[in-house]
Design a protein around this motif. Structure first.
Motif, mmCIF file in Angstrom:
data_model
loop_
_atom_site.group_PDB
_atom_site.id
_atom_site.type_symbol
_atom_site.label_atom_id
_atom_site.label_comp_id
_atom_site.label_asym_id
_atom_site.label_seq_id
_atom_site.Cartn_x
_atom_site.Cartn_y
_atom_site.Cartn_z
ATOM 1 N N ARG A 38 0.835 -1.216 0.000
ATOM 2 C CA ARG A 38 0.000 0.000 0.000
ATOM 3 C C ARG A 38 0.862 1.255 0.000
ATOM 4 O O ARG A 38 0.512 2.264 -0.627
ATOM 5 C CB ARG A 38 -0.922 0.008 1.207
ATOM 6 N N ILE A 39 1.996 1.207 0.695
ATOM 7 C CA ILE A 39 2.904 2.357 0.698
ATOM 8 C C ILE A 39 3.461 2.581 -0.711
ATOM 9 O O ILE A 39 3.489 3.711 -1.218
ATOM 10 C CB ILE A 39 4.041 2.144 1.712
ATOM 11 N N LEU A 40 3.903 1.500 -1.370
ATOM 12 C CA LEU A 40 4.413 1.614 -2.731
ATOM 13 C C LEU A 40 3.357 2.177 -3.671
ATOM 14 O O LEU A 40 3.641 3.025 -4.516
ATOM 15 C CB LEU A 40 4.881 0.240 -3.231
ATOM 16 N N SER A 41 2.129 1.691 -3.528
ATOM 17 C CA SER A 41 1.049 2.164 -4.386
ATOM 18 C C SER A 41 0.797 3.653 -4.192
ATOM 19 O O SER A 41 0.657 4.408 -5.158
ATOM 20 C CB SER A 41 -0.235 1.375 -4.081
ATOM 21 N N GLY A 42 0.751 4.092 -2.935
ATOM 22 C CA GLY A 42 0.527 5.507 -2.669
ATOM 23 C C GLY A 42 1.640 6.386 -3.201
ATOM 24 O O GLY A 42 1.397 7.501 -3.668
#
Length: 426
Positions: A109-113
């Motif tokens: 989720r961090i990478l996606s954001g």
């Protein structure tokens, strides 16, 4: 004719790349909570808290990284940033497909954001390759892509998730990799080197620093405030399912069908209504009309005594979709060609900030008013608040844009709004 073909090819790619990104996002939406519940041994309360945390972290990453990616696109061009976004999204979904723990899902989720730049940089790309009279319709392409992904993605994700809860993540990652390959071989650069920023300024790349651009003109500041209010009002959709279950006893199937109607209506308005409305009324009046219908639709949702009246409010409310492309097009007039990415990044930060604040505000108001033991028990309170926000935005838009022409200027100043084709030809 060659220039026209290049421009159409560029807009087609932007439509496809944003559609695939939204499709991938929609594919995992129905299965991510189920995967989290599985990690917590079926404990729904723990999974609910973690799901909410994932949403907040994703929005925080968008808030911080949107202006950075926007200015990077002004400095190095739109193409590498869009390709980075596609590759980052693919990596995110593959990490989540393989995640052995919740912690690895969190990393995904961090990478996606951090890398979800398609919306931000796509907006800057559209500013590069469209003339002012066609820019609002160009921004409508992004709304249409969002609508298509909103309709098709969850349906595919639900079907695949029934086979294997991790299969949707593999498919979403595959779509993003295909998108990256498509962009690598097809997407032309829209911002020529001589019109890019010469330096990268970290002071302007942080979320607070990016607001400096929005404060640089009175009209730009007002339009940015209007956009933020619109983003915040949009978060009322957080309570859609809870509201319809509480008031109309809708089943999951009925809610899915109603949200599909929202998506279909969004595509229709974005692809076939924005262009003729802007051509007929101009960008300023399109902005005002869109905000009016948004407020009217929210009010209909709040007062609707039954589910059928609620459904009739959807096409009214979705005419609100015409306001955002008109507002963004007006904003592009007030910044230089090498600030278009910064502008879109700043708007991305505002959108993310609204995503952080909005769900808690509207869910809290809904919980408060349905649990009120006094005389006032008002389930429609979240919709009334959204209506009030849009009416305030309408009044602010009327005042802020009173000096803007109702018709698009056909020969704008090249210093404010350069008109480029997809190959970077002035």
């Amino acid at each position: 004719m060659h220039v026209l073909r290049n421009r159409r090819a560029a807009l087609t790619f932007i439509f496809i790349t944003v559609t695939i990104d939204m499709l991938s996002f929609g594919i995992i939406a129905p299965v991510l909570p189920k995967l989290i519940v599985g990690f917590y041994g079926g404990r729904m309360v723990d999974a609910a808290w973690i799901t909410g945390l994932f949403g907040i972290v994703w929005a925080l990453m968008q808030f911080v990284c949107s202006p950075i990616l926007g200015i990077l696109s002004d400095r190095f061009g739109r193409r590498p940033v869009i390709l980075l976004s596609n590759l980052g999204m693919a990596l995110d979904y593959l990490v989540m497909a393989l995640a052995p723990t919740v912690g690895w899902l969190f990393v995904g989720r961090i990478l996606s954001g951090m890398t979800s730049a398609s919306m931000t940089t796509a907006g800057a790309y559209i500013s590069d390759v469209t003339t002012q009279e066609k820019r609002a319709a160009g921004f409508g392409i992004i709304s249409a892509a969002f609508g298509i992904g909103f309709i098709v993605g969850p349906a595919i994700g639900g079907l695949l998730g029934g086979m294997n809860p991790r299969l949707p993540f593999w498919v979403a990652g595959g779509f993003c990799l295909i998108n990256w390959l498509y962009g690598f071989f097809v997407l032309p650069e829209s911002l020529p080197k001589e019109k890019r920023r010469t330096t990268f300024d970290w002071r302007r790349a942080n979320p607070l620093g990016s607001l400096r651009l929005l404060r640089s003109h009175r009209e730009l500041s007002g339009l940015a405030t209007i956009n933020f209010i619109g983003y915040l009002a949009h978060e009322v959709f957080t309570v859609w399912v809870l509201y319809t279950m509480y008031r109309y006893a809708w089943s999951p199937g009925a809610n899915g069908a109603s949200l599909a109607v929202v998506g279909v209506t969004s595509v229709i308005v974005s692809l076939w209504c924005i262009k003729p409305i802007v051509a007929r009324f101009g960008e300023r009046r399109t902005l005002l009309i869109g905000l009016f219908f948004g407020a009217a639709g929210m009010a209909m949702f709040g007062v609707a005594p039954n589910g059928w009246i609620f459904l009739l409010g959807i096409p009214v409310m979705m005419l609100w979709s015409i306001y955002s492309p008109a507002a963004q097009s007006l904003m592009t007039r007030h910044v230089r060609h090498d600030e278009q990415g910064e502008l879109q990044g700043a708007l991305g930060s505002l959108r993310s900030f609204a995503m952080i604040l909005g769900p808690g505000i509207f869910a809290g108001i809904f919980a408060t008013f349905i649990g009120n033991t006094g005389l006032l028990r008002l389930a429609g309170a979240p919709w009334y608040l959204a209506c009030g926000l849009l009416l305030f935005a309408l009044a602010l838009a009327w005042r802020t844009t009173q000096h803007e022409p109702d018709r698009v200027v056909l020969a704008p100043s090249p210093e404010l709004s350069p008109e480029l084709d997809a190959a970077g030809v002035p």
